[in-house]
Design an enzyme around this catalytic site. Structure first.
Site, PDB file in Angstrom:
ATOM      1  N   ASP A   1       0.806  -1.216   0.000  1.00 23.77           N
ATOM      2  CA  ASP A   1       0.000   0.000   0.000  1.00 23.77           C
ATOM      3  C   ASP A   1       0.840   1.267   0.000  1.00 23.77           C
ATOM      4  O   ASP A   1       2.065   1.221   0.173  1.00 23.77           O
ATOM      5  CB  ASP A   1      -0.981  -0.004   1.194  1.00 23.77           C
ATOM      6  CG  ASP A   1      -0.346  -0.511   2.489  1.00 23.77           C
ATOM      7  OD1 ASP A   1       0.891  -0.529   2.566  1.00 23.77           O
ATOM      8  OD2 ASP A   1      -1.093  -0.893   3.398  1.00 23.77           O
TER       9      ASP A   1
ATOM     10  N   ASN B   1      -7.676  -2.978  14.395  1.00 27.57           N
ATOM     11  CA  ASN B   1      -9.057  -3.320  14.004  1.00 27.57           C
ATOM     12  C   ASN B   1      -9.108  -4.505  13.032  1.00 27.57           C
ATOM     13  O   ASN B   1     -10.150  -4.775  12.449  1.00 27.57           O
ATOM     14  CB  ASN B   1      -9.760  -2.094  13.395  1.00 27.57           C
ATOM     15  CG  ASN B   1      -9.094  -1.605  12.110  1.00 27.57           C
ATOM     16  OD1 ASN B   1      -8.178  -2.239  11.599  1.00 27.57           O
ATOM     17  ND2 ASN B   1      -9.556  -0.484  11.580  1.00 27.57           N
TER      18      ASN B   1
ATOM     19  N   HIS C   1      -7.345  -4.804  10.202  1.00 27.79           N
ATOM     20  CA  HIS C   1      -7.092  -4.540   8.781  1.00 27.79           C
ATOM     21  C   HIS C   1      -5.798  -5.211   8.309  1.00 27.79           C
ATOM     22  O   HIS C   1      -4.868  -5.406   9.086  1.00 27.79           O
ATOM     23  CB  HIS C   1      -7.120  -3.041   8.441  1.00 27.79           C
ATOM     24  CG  HIS C   1      -5.961  -2.234   8.930  1.00 27.79           C
ATOM     25  ND1 HIS C   1      -6.100  -0.999   9.531  1.00 27.79           N
ATOM     26  CD2 HIS C   1      -4.612  -2.444   8.883  1.00 27.79           C
ATOM     27  CE1 HIS C   1      -4.907  -0.511   9.820  1.00 27.79           C
ATOM     28  NE2 HIS C   1      -3.996  -1.368   9.448  1.00 27.79           N
TER      29      HIS C   1
ATOM     30  N   GLU D   1      -9.860  -2.056   5.403  1.00 24.81           N
ATOM     31  CA  GLU D   1     -10.469  -1.822   6.707  1.00 24.81           C
ATOM     32  C   GLU D   1     -11.642  -2.792   6.921  1.00 24.81           C
ATOM     33  O   GLU D   1     -12.099  -3.441   5.971  1.00 24.81           O
ATOM     34  CB  GLU D   1     -10.963  -0.370   6.775  1.00 24.81           C
ATOM     35  CG  GLU D   1      -9.844   0.669   6.636  1.00 24.81           C
ATOM     36  CD  GLU D   1      -9.007   0.857   7.897  1.00 24.81           C
ATOM     37  OE1 GLU D   1      -8.932  -0.067   8.728  1.00 24.81           O
ATOM     38  OE2 GLU D   1      -8.410   1.945   8.040  1.00 24.81           O
TER      39      GLU D   1
END
Ligand code: F6R
Length: 241
Positions: free
Chosen positions: A67, A135, A137, A142
């Site tokens: 990313d 979380n 990801h 996400e």
């Protein structure tokens, strides 16, 4: 999925870098999928040492990063382009033409996503390295990202922006969007290696280790992969029963 629990960050980095070192010894022209963030820095340092000791070379290695932030030029010190060059590429013998990082500099982000996605379609990633967000990801996919997604531009959640604020002067400087490989791209790697350390990863690791598969926690997709290895330290494993 194979789960390995080790004492601390140093042991996690050693265990993970040994897997990559052995892959590069067996297959010097391997294609690696790489991650940024705090989790892989120690293992990159080990790989740099292995290179300096003459144990491995990156001269025929190809890499694809997961990313890149949007809204930051490559030259920004917190771009993932800068991160990778600072923490690995500038210290080993990799060829710049073999390095691939999503290019988010341009006005037509969809075209840039398509370009990266085509490169991924034409490559076979031998090993994809991942960190994990608090979380759950992976890459910047996400919670509630469809598992079928390929390279795309994602709006970062408030939680992720807050978690990454530590690298910037203020929350206002943290980008709001990122370009990321999709979960489908990640799952196409022959082997996936996820590393996680620290208490703030414990909830996500508990979910992953439960065997659940849910888009609410993207990393749980690894439970569907035939060759996924997860290396965590004791703190990240602290909620596993
Ligand atoms: C980085 C990436 C992210 C990080 C995750 C954990 O390329 O794709 O998924 O792996 O946010 O970040 P750290 O390691 O900083 O806790």
């Amino acid at each position: 999925m194979k789960l390995i629990v080790v004492k601390d960050y140093e042991a996690m980095s050693k265990e993970a870098s040994n897997i990559i070192k052995n892959l590069l010894k067996e297959k010097p022209n391997a294609t690696l999928g790489l991650a940024t963030g705090s989790s892989p820095i120690g293992l990159y340092q080990n790989l740099i040492n292995d290179y300096k000791n003459g144990e491995i070379s990156f001269k025929d290695v190809k890499t694809f990063n997961l990313d890149e932030y949007c809204e930051l030029p490559k030259s920004h010190k917190e771009s993932y382009y800068s991160f990778m060059h600072r923490n690995l590429f500038s210290q080993v013998d990799i060829k710049e033409e073999n390095v691939h990082i999503p290019n988010s500099e341009g006005s037509d982000l969809q075209a840039l996503c398509d370009e990266y996605n085509n490169m991924l379609h034409n490559a076979t990633i031998d090993l994809q390295l991942l960190g994990i967000g608090a979380n759950g990801h992976i890459g910047f996919n996400e919670p509630n990202t469809p598992f079928g997604k390929e390279t795309w531009v994602v709006e970062l959640t408030e939680k992720t922006r807050q978690d990454n604020k530590r690298f910037f002067n203020s929350i206002d400087e943290v980008p709001t969007h990122a370009m990321t490989m999709g979960i489908k791209n990640i799952m196409q790697a022959k082997c996936i290696l996820l590393v996680a350390n620290g208490k703030n990863k414990a909830e996500a690791i508990k979910m992953l280790a439960s065997g659940a598969v849910t888009e609410a926690c993207p990393a749980t997709v690894l439970n569907l992969h035939p060759n996924a290895i997860v290396i965590v330290d004791e703190e990240a494993a602290s909620l596993i029963k």
